[in-house]
Design a protein around this motif. Sequence first.
Motif, PDB file in Angstrom:
ATOM      1  N   ALA A   6      -4.650  21.970   5.563  1.00  0.00           N
ATOM      2  CA  ALA A   6      -3.924  22.105   6.825  1.00  0.00           C
ATOM      3  C   ALA A   6      -4.790  22.887   7.799  1.00  0.00           C
ATOM      4  N   SER A   7      -4.762  22.473   9.051  1.00  0.00           N
ATOM      5  CA  SER A   7      -5.423  23.229  10.113  1.00  0.00           C
ATOM      6  C   SER A   7      -4.346  23.992  10.859  1.00  0.00           C
ATOM      7  N   LEU A   8      -4.575  25.305  10.995  1.00  0.00           N
ATOM      8  CA  LEU A   8      -3.602  26.198  11.623  1.00  0.00           C
ATOM      9  C   LEU A   8      -4.317  27.095  12.622  1.00  0.00           C
ATOM     10  N   LYS A   9      -3.596  27.484  13.672  1.00  0.00           N
ATOM     11  CA  LYS A   9      -4.169  28.305  14.736  1.00  0.00           C
ATOM     12  C   LYS A   9      -3.882  29.781  14.475  1.00  0.00           C
ATOM     13  N   THR A  10      -4.908  30.609  14.665  1.00  0.00           N
ATOM     14  CA  THR A  10      -4.765  32.057  14.541  1.00  0.00           C
ATOM     15  C   THR A  10      -5.575  32.712  15.650  1.00  0.00           C
ATOM     16  N   SER A  11      -5.513  34.012  15.706  1.00  0.00           N
ATOM     17  CA  SER A  11      -6.412  34.731  16.611  1.00  0.00           C
ATOM     18  C   SER A  11      -7.831  34.584  16.062  1.00  0.00           C
ATOM     19  N   PRO A  12      -8.846  34.670  16.928  1.00  0.00           N
ATOM     20  CA  PRO A  12     -10.214  34.589  16.428  1.00  0.00           C
ATOM     21  C   PRO A  12     -10.519  35.668  15.383  1.00  0.00           C
ATOM     22  N   GLU A  13      -9.947  36.854  15.547  1.00  0.00           N
ATOM     23  CA  GLU A  13     -10.205  37.949  14.597  1.00  0.00           C
ATOM     24  C   GLU A  13      -9.643  37.628  13.216  1.00  0.00           C
ATOM     25  N   LEU A  14      -8.424  37.107  13.177  1.00  0.00           N
ATOM     26  CA  LEU A  14      -7.831  36.744  11.885  1.00  0.00           C
ATOM     27  C   LEU A  14      -8.579  35.575  11.263  1.00  0.00           C
ATOM     28  N   ALA A  15      -8.983  34.623  12.080  1.00  0.00           N
ATOM     29  CA  ALA A  15      -9.753  33.486  11.565  1.00  0.00           C
ATOM     30  C   ALA A  15     -11.033  33.971  10.889  1.00  0.00           C
ATOM     31  N   ASP A  16     -11.758  34.875  11.548  1.00  0.00           N
ATOM     32  CA  ASP A  16     -12.989  35.426  10.965  1.00  0.00           C
ATOM     33  C   ASP A  16     -12.713  36.147   9.650  1.00  0.00           C
ATOM     34  N   LEU A  17     -11.675  36.972   9.642  1.00  0.00           N
ATOM     35  CA  LEU A  17     -11.325  37.728   8.444  1.00  0.00           C
ATOM     36  C   LEU A  17     -10.974  36.799   7.284  1.00  0.00           C
ATOM     37  N   LEU A  18     -10.154  35.791   7.545  1.00  0.00           N
ATOM     38  CA  LEU A  18      -9.766  34.849   6.490  1.00  0.00           C
ATOM     39  C   LEU A  18     -10.976  34.109   5.936  1.00  0.00           C
ATOM     40  N   ARG A  19     -11.875  33.702   6.822  1.00  0.00           N
ATOM     41  CA  ARG A  19     -13.063  32.959   6.391  1.00  0.00           C
ATOM     42  C   ARG A  19     -14.000  33.829   5.565  1.00  0.00           C
ATOM     43  N   GLN A  20     -14.061  35.126   5.890  1.00  0.00           N
ATOM     44  CA  GLN A  20     -14.898  36.048   5.112  1.00  0.00           C
ATOM     45  C   GLN A  20     -14.310  36.290   3.727  1.00  0.00           C
ATOM     46  N   GLN A  21     -12.983  36.336   3.640  1.00  0.00           N
ATOM     47  CA  GLN A  21     -12.325  36.696   2.388  1.00  0.00           C
ATOM     48  C   GLN A  21     -12.041  35.517   1.466  1.00  0.00           C
ATOM     49  N   HIS A  22     -11.974  34.307   2.022  1.00  0.00           N
ATOM     50  CA  HIS A  22     -11.573  33.144   1.218  1.00  0.00           C
ATOM     51  C   HIS A  22     -12.510  31.965   1.463  1.00  0.00           C
ATOM     52  N   SER A  23     -13.114  31.474   0.429  1.00  0.00           N
ATOM     53  CA  SER A  23     -13.986  30.304   0.562  1.00  0.00           C
ATOM     54  C   SER A  23     -13.185  29.035   0.868  1.00  0.00           C
ATOM     55  N   ASP A  24     -11.864  29.082   0.648  1.00  0.00           N
ATOM     56  CA  ASP A  24     -11.005  27.925   0.917  1.00  0.00           C
ATOM     57  C   ASP A  24     -10.441  27.928   2.335  1.00  0.00           C
ATOM     58  N   VAL A  25     -10.994  28.767   3.204  1.00  0.00           N
ATOM     59  CA  VAL A  25     -10.632  28.784   4.625  1.00  0.00           C
ATOM     60  C   VAL A  25     -11.917  28.562   5.409  1.00  0.00           C
TER      61      VAL A  25
END
Length: 117
Positions: A48-67
């Motif tokens: 699923a593609s979901l919209k977040t703030s750029p800061e949350l997007a960066d954090l999620l991508r750093q913490q999870h390889s599945d994002v």
Amino acid sequence: MTVSEILQYCMNKTGAEQSVHSDWKATQIKVADVLFAMVKDVEGRPAASLKTSPELADLLRQQHSDVRPSKHLNKAHWSTIYLDGSLPDSQIYYLVDASYQQAIELLPDTTRQQLSV
């Protein structure tokens, strides 16, 4: 989480409408023509593609390889989340809620009032 589960969760949101984006072979979920989720297979996996703030997007991508950044949407705001990956269902539900809320905030006041959100 399955595709059916996330679609059902999205469609339970007030004013949610589902359509198919034929070029991307994706199910789009919008509220008053504002996209808040897109569900499709990515690399043979449900996502699923979901919209977040750029800061949350960066954090999620750093913490999870599945994002990952979404391929066809603004990469600063939109992330593709694999539904069969390491992200717990509760976090996916939270991200759907956040994406929906961002879409609602983009609507004119009169439309929000009509939806009672």
